[in-house]
Design an enzyme around this catalytic site. Sequence first.
Site, PDB file in Angstrom:
ATOM      1  N   GLU A 151     -71.618   8.215 -13.199  1.00  0.00           N
ATOM      2  CA  GLU A 151     -72.551   8.278 -14.330  1.00  0.00           C
ATOM      3  C   GLU A 151     -72.538   6.979 -15.136  1.00  0.00           C
ATOM      4  O   GLU A 151     -71.522   6.641 -15.746  1.00  0.00           O
ATOM      5  CB  GLU A 151     -72.168   9.444 -15.253  1.00  0.00           C
ATOM      6  CG  GLU A 151     -73.057   9.567 -16.482  1.00  0.00           C
ATOM      7  CD  GLU A 151     -72.602  10.660 -17.426  1.00  0.00           C
ATOM      8  OE1 GLU A 151     -73.383  11.034 -18.314  1.00  0.00           O
ATOM      9  OE2 GLU A 151     -71.456  11.147 -17.274  1.00  0.00           O
ATOM     10  N   GLU A 245     -76.358  18.259 -21.611  1.00  0.00           N
ATOM     11  CA  GLU A 245     -75.091  17.819 -22.184  1.00  0.00           C
ATOM     12  C   GLU A 245     -75.437  17.298 -23.579  1.00  0.00           C
ATOM     13  O   GLU A 245     -75.761  16.133 -23.764  1.00  0.00           O
ATOM     14  CB  GLU A 245     -74.441  16.719 -21.343  1.00  0.00           C
ATOM     15  CG  GLU A 245     -73.022  16.417 -21.830  1.00  0.00           C
ATOM     16  CD  GLU A 245     -72.449  15.158 -21.203  1.00  0.00           C
ATOM     17  OE1 GLU A 245     -71.323  15.236 -20.688  1.00  0.00           O
ATOM     18  OE2 GLU A 245     -73.107  14.109 -21.245  1.00  0.00           O
TER      19      GLU A 245
END
Length: 272
Positions: A151, A245
């Site tokens: 990520e 998220e």
Amino acid sequence: MKLAVAIASKEAMPNAFVVFRGVKESIIKAHALGYDGVELALKNPNEVDKHGLKQWLRDNQLEVSAISSGQVFAARGLHFTDENKENRAELYKTFCEFIDLAGEFGGLVNIGRTRGPIAGRDITLVENLFLDMAHKVADHAEKRGVDLILEPVNRYEIDFINNLDECSEMLRKVNRKNFVMMPDVFHMNIEDDKIGASFIRNKEYVRYVHFADTNRHAPGDGHMHWDEIFEALTSIGYDGWTTAEILPYPDPDTAAQRTVAFLKGTYGKYYH
């Protein structure tokens, strides 16, 4: 596409980027709100009762979308670019255990800030440390049929691999089929030139996507260009998970409800 929400155990750090805490309770809530799955944010694999998890997922018709490793860095200080042999051994053991868990649940393990910082060191040293650990965990993941999803994270949180182009460059160096990319549009809004163009340019590696608005609140609560995002994901044929998220603002239930209402309401044609 399918929609998941980030959750953690009750023992998670206060600053963990999750919406709900308490695995069983979170799964029940996620199902009731209309989510398709949950992302497990863990600092240790033993935070989860595997037998209970299987039952709770079955009872609520949900899946685990991925296992997130951010707390391994935030709570335990372990990362891929650490030079300390003992720390590297502990990180490797933890990731192998995460991979074993993902072999039963979700098949994906996230590498966010756990990739570690440059911290003023020579970039060649840092990259070699990262690649050494990347190859070791990829070997174990290959045996378990698990993909590792790297990520890109913005510069204010870490100074190594900040945008999708940098991530693709590193993935070419890793050169493993089970080592791919996990874009997060919150970080992309800070670091990438154009979100849609960056998705398209790096499409070969996109395997999993995090959603949050520009203020890290629920999608729809900021000024993110969601039409551009969904058009880009459609154009590259993306049909995987999009996971919220987000900060639990103004409270966890409201944030989770707003996310579903916006994504499965306004953009419901993309979800199935």
